[in-house]
Enzyme design. Structure first.
Site, PDB file in Angstrom:
ATOM      1  N   ARG A  24      -9.639   4.356   9.604  1.00  0.00           N
ATOM      2  CA  ARG A  24     -10.736   3.710  10.326  1.00  0.00           C
ATOM      3  C   ARG A  24     -11.169   4.385  11.616  1.00  0.00           C
ATOM      4  O   ARG A  24     -12.224   4.066  12.147  1.00  0.00           O
ATOM      5  CB  ARG A  24     -10.353   2.248  10.611  1.00  0.00           C
ATOM      6  CG  ARG A  24     -10.408   1.389   9.372  1.00  0.00           C
ATOM      7  CD  ARG A  24      -9.678   0.094   9.574  1.00  0.00           C
ATOM      8  NE  ARG A  24      -8.254   0.358   9.753  1.00  0.00           N
ATOM      9  CZ  ARG A  24      -7.335  -0.585   9.895  1.00  0.00           C
ATOM     10  NH1 ARG A  24      -7.689  -1.846   9.915  1.00  0.00           N
ATOM     11  NH2 ARG A  24      -6.070  -0.269  10.033  1.00  0.00           N
ATOM     12  N   ASP A  70      -2.693   3.302  -1.449  1.00  0.00           N
ATOM     13  CA  ASP A  70      -1.847   2.421  -0.649  1.00  0.00           C
ATOM     14  C   ASP A  70      -0.541   2.203  -1.401  1.00  0.00           C
ATOM     15  O   ASP A  70      -0.520   2.238  -2.635  1.00  0.00           O
ATOM     16  CB  ASP A  70      -2.531   1.075  -0.401  1.00  0.00           C
ATOM     17  CG  ASP A  70      -1.877   0.354   0.764  1.00  0.00           C
ATOM     18  OD1 ASP A  70      -2.271   0.605   1.914  1.00  0.00           O
ATOM     19  OD2 ASP A  70      -0.929  -0.418   0.528  1.00  0.00           O
TER      20      ASP A  70
HETATM   21  O1  CP3 Z   1      -4.203   8.727   5.280  1.00  0.00           O
HETATM   22  C1  CP3 Z   1      -3.176   8.250   4.736  1.00  0.00           C
HETATM   23  O2  CP3 Z   1      -2.086   8.160   5.337  1.00  0.00           O
HETATM   24  C2  CP3 Z   1      -3.223   7.878   3.271  1.00  0.00           C
HETATM   25  C3  CP3 Z   1      -3.465   6.531   2.976  1.00  0.00           C
HETATM   26  C4  CP3 Z   1      -2.463   5.425   3.222  1.00  0.00           C
HETATM   27  C5  CP3 Z   1      -2.888   4.099   3.449  1.00  0.00           C
HETATM   28  N1  CP3 Z   1      -1.803   3.286   3.443  1.00  0.00           N
HETATM   29  C6  CP3 Z   1      -4.287   3.702   3.622  1.00  0.00           C
HETATM   30  C7  CP3 Z   1      -4.581   2.411   4.265  1.00  0.00           C
HETATM   31  C8  CP3 Z   1      -1.065   5.404   3.153  1.00  0.00           C
HETATM   32  C9  CP3 Z   1      -0.079   6.548   2.983  1.00  0.00           C
HETATM   33  C10 CP3 Z   1      -0.662   4.037   3.288  1.00  0.00           C
HETATM   34  C11 CP3 Z   1       0.732   3.588   3.211  1.00  0.00           C
HETATM   35  C12 CP3 Z   1       1.049   2.199   3.560  1.00  0.00           C
HETATM   36  N2  CP3 Z   1       0.356   1.063   3.253  1.00  0.00           N
HETATM   37  C13 CP3 Z   1       2.250   1.798   4.200  1.00  0.00           C
HETATM   38  C14 CP3 Z   1       3.342   2.731   4.617  1.00  0.00           C
HETATM   39  C15 CP3 Z   1       3.013   3.441   5.873  1.00  0.00           C
HETATM   40  C16 CP3 Z   1       2.998   2.568   7.089  1.00  0.00           C
HETATM   41  O3  CP3 Z   1       1.914   2.471   7.698  1.00  0.00           O
HETATM   42  O4  CP3 Z   1       4.039   1.996   7.422  1.00  0.00           O
HETATM   43  C17 CP3 Z   1       2.224   0.392   4.323  1.00  0.00           C
HETATM   44  C18 CP3 Z   1       3.289  -0.457   4.960  1.00  0.00           C
HETATM   45  C19 CP3 Z   1       1.025  -0.068   3.718  1.00  0.00           C
HETATM   46  C20 CP3 Z   1       0.569  -1.462   3.551  1.00  0.00           C
HETATM   47  C21 CP3 Z   1      -0.684  -1.701   4.272  1.00  0.00           C
HETATM   48  N3  CP3 Z   1      -1.917  -1.210   3.870  1.00  0.00           N
HETATM   49  C22 CP3 Z   1      -0.883  -2.454   5.446  1.00  0.00           C
HETATM   50  C23 CP3 Z   1       0.213  -3.181   6.217  1.00  0.00           C
HETATM   51  C24 CP3 Z   1      -2.242  -2.408   5.734  1.00  0.00           C
HETATM   52  C25 CP3 Z   1      -2.974  -3.154   6.824  1.00  0.00           C
HETATM   53  C26 CP3 Z   1      -2.705  -2.576   8.150  1.00  0.00           C
HETATM   54  C27 CP3 Z   1      -3.912  -1.881   8.676  1.00  0.00           C
HETATM   55  O5  CP3 Z   1      -3.762  -0.773   9.212  1.00  0.00           O
HETATM   56  O6  CP3 Z   1      -4.997  -2.474   8.543  1.00  0.00           O
HETATM   57  C28 CP3 Z   1      -2.869  -1.586   4.776  1.00  0.00           C
HETATM   58  C29 CP3 Z   1      -4.292  -1.230   4.726  1.00  0.00           C
HETATM   59  C30 CP3 Z   1      -4.607   0.231   4.760  1.00  0.00           C
HETATM   60  N4  CP3 Z   1      -3.987   1.211   4.029  1.00  0.00           N
HETATM   61  C31 CP3 Z   1      -5.672   0.823   5.494  1.00  0.00           C
HETATM   62  C32 CP3 Z   1      -5.668   2.190   5.178  1.00  0.00           C
HETATM   63  C33 CP3 Z   1      -6.628   3.246   5.653  1.00  0.00           C
HETATM   64  C34 CP3 Z   1      -6.665   0.080   6.369  1.00  0.00           C
HETATM   65  C35 CP3 Z   1      -7.592  -0.623   5.458  1.00  0.00           C
HETATM   66  C36 CP3 Z   1      -9.007  -0.508   5.870  1.00  0.00           C
HETATM   67  O7  CP3 Z   1      -9.647   0.547   5.671  1.00  0.00           O
HETATM   68  O8  CP3 Z   1      -9.496  -1.532   6.366  1.00  0.00           O
END
Ligand code: CP3
Length: 335
Positions: A24, A70
Site C-alpha cells: 500500500r 498471501d
Molecule cells: O510484497 C510481499 O511481501 C508479498 C506479498 C505478501 C502479502 N502478505 C501481501 C499482503 C506476503 C509475503 C504476505 C505474508 C503474510 N500475510 C504474513 C506473513 C508476513 C507478516 O507480515 O508477518 C501474514 C501474517 C499475512 C496475513 C495478513 N495478510 C495480514 C495480517 C494482513 C492484514 C495486515 C495489513 O497489513 O493490512 C494481510 C493483508 C495483506 N497481505 C496486504 C498485503 C499487501 C494488505 C492488503 C491490502 O492491500 O489492503
C-alpha cells in the site's frame, strides 16, 4: 543472481529486498488493487498479481521479487472461508475446534492454488534474469493460529489452549497443513520460484520448548523434504521473535535465517547460516535513523566474512515515504 549467491554464502555481498515490498505504500499498487476490487481478488488474478510483484523491482531495482499473494490463501483453499475487510485485516468465517474440522480440511488444496503458480510462471518470464523470484508460505503454526482464532490475535489463547489441552489435535492440524505446504512449495518451485521463504510471524507466542515441538519441527520437516528434491533452491525461514532462543534452532535444512529487530545480530551470528533482515521497520520514518541503522548492520558484519541479505525485521508499513526507501537502498549499496 546476486540474491541466490548470497543465500549460499558464495560471495560476501549484501543484496536487498523488503518484506511486503509490493503493497500500500506504492501508488501503483493501490491503482491495481482498486481495479481488482479487493485484496483476495487481486491474489487470485494471476496477471495483476504478477504486475504488482514486479512494480517494486521496476521502481527500486531490488535484487529479488517476492510473488504477490498471501499466506492465508492456503487455509482458504483447504476449505475455510476467508474475507479481508478494509481496516480489519483477514477474518475466517470458519474455525477449527475439533478433529472433525481437521479431517474435513482439503488435502488436495495445493492443486487448487493454480493462480499462484500461473503468477510465478508469468513473473519469471517477465523479470530480468539477474533478479530472483521468491516463493513463500506461512509456517504451519502461524497458519494454525489463524485457523483456530479466525483472525489475528494478541494473546493466541484459543490456539495455546488447544496446544496444552489437546496436543494430539494440534499435531494433527499441523501435520495436515504441512502435507499441503510441501506440495504447494514444490509446485511453486516447479513453476519457477528461485528461493522459498517460510513466514512464522507468530513464532513469539510460544515458549521455547513448545515452539520447537509445535512449530520449528514442522518447518524443518518441510525444508528437509524440499532440500532433498531441490538442493539448488535456498530456503529462508523467518521465525519472528525467537531471539531469546535462536541458538536452540537446528538450521541444518535452512540456508538463510530471517531475523526481526529484537534479535541482537551478535547473537544471531552464532548460527552458521546466512542471515536476512534485522532493520527495525520504523527506522524508515527518518533518514537519520535509516543511516544509523544501516551503518550499525554493516559494522556488525565487518568481522563476519559472510554474506547478508538486507531486509527489514518485518514488513514495510503502508505510510512509509517512498523517498525514504530510495534513501535506504542508497545507504545499503553506496554509503
Ligand atoms: O510484497 C510481499 O511481501 C508479498 C506479498 C505478501 C502479502 N502478505 C501481501 C499482503 C506476503 C509475503 C504476505 C505474508 C503474510 N500475510 C504474513 C506473513 C508476513 C507478516 O507480515 O508477518 C501474514 C501474517 C499475512 C496475513 C495478513 N495478510 C495480514 C495480517 C494482513 C492484514 C495486515 C495489513 O497489513 O493490512 C494481510 C493483508 C495483506 N497481505 C496486504 C498485503 C499487501 C494488505 C492488503 C491490502 O492491500 O489492503
Amino acid at each position: 543472481m546476486r540474491f541466490i549467491k548470497a543465500c549460499f554464502n558464495e560471495e560476501q555481498i549484501m543484496p536487498i529486498w523488503l518484506m511486503r515490498q509490493a503493497g500500500r505504500y506504492l501508488p501503483e499498487y493501490m491503482q491495481v488493487r482498486n481495479l481488482a476490487g479487493d485484496f483476495l481478488s487481486l491474489c487470485k488474478d494471476y496477471k495483476k498479481a504478477s504486475e504488482v510483484t514486479i512494480q517494486p523491482i521496476t521502481r527500486f531495482d531490488f535484487d529479488a521479487a517476492i510473488i504477490f499473494s498471501d499466506i492465508l490463501v492456503v487455509p482458504n483453499e483447504m476449505g475455510l472461508s476467508l474475507e479481508f475487510q478494509a481496516g480489519e485485516g483477514p477474518v475466517f468465517n470458519d474455525v477449527i475446534t475439533d478433529i472433525n474440522d481437521v479431517n474435513k480440511l482439503d488435502l488436495n488444496a495445493a492443486n487448487k492454488l493454480t493462480y499462484v503458480y500461473d503468477a510465478i510462471k508469468l513473473t519469471r518470464d517477465t523479470l530480468a534474469k539477474d533478479k530472483a523470484l521468491i516463493g513463500f508460505c506461512g509456517a504451519p503454526w502461524t497458519l494454525a493460529t489463524y485457523m483456530i482464532e479466525a483472525k489475528g490475535s494478541k494473546t493466541y489463547t484459543k490456539s495455546k489452549k488447544m496446544l496444552y489441552q489437546n496436543p494430539e489435535l494440534m499435531h494433527s492440524l499441523l501435520e495436515r497443513i504441512s502435507i499441503v505446504l510441501c506440495e504447494y512449495l514444490q509446485k511453486q518451485i516447479d513453476a519457477g520460484a528461485n528461493a522459498i521463504q517460510i513466514f512464522d510471524s507468530w513464532a513469539s507466542a510460544l515458549e521455547p520448548s513448545a515452539y520447537l515441538e509445535f512449530s520449528w519441527a514442522y518447518i524443518e520437516k518441510i525444508a528437509k523434504s524440499l532440500k532433498q528434491k531441490n538442493p539448488s533452491i535456498p530456503i529462508i525461514a523467518f521465525p519472528k521473535g525467537v531471539g531469546g532462543f535462536i541458538e536452540c534452532l537446528n538450521t541444518a535444512y535452512i540456508d538463510v535465517l530471517g531475523i526481526d529487530w529484537s534479535t541482537p545480530l551478535q547473537l544471531a551470528f552464532k548460527k552458521d547460516c546466512v542471515l536476512q533482515g534485522n532493520l527495525e521497520p520504523c527506522r524508515l520514518y527518518s533518514k537519520q535513523a535509516i543511516k544509523d541503522g544501516v551503518l550499525a548492520i554493516k559494522n556488525a558484519l565487518k568481522e563476519q566474512n559472510k554474506a547478508h541479505i538486507f531486509n527489514l525485521g518485518h514488513g514495510i508499513l503502508p505510510d512509509i515515504p517512498i523517498e525514504n526507501v530510495h534513501y535506504l537502498i542508497e545507504q545499503v549499496r553506496n554509503a
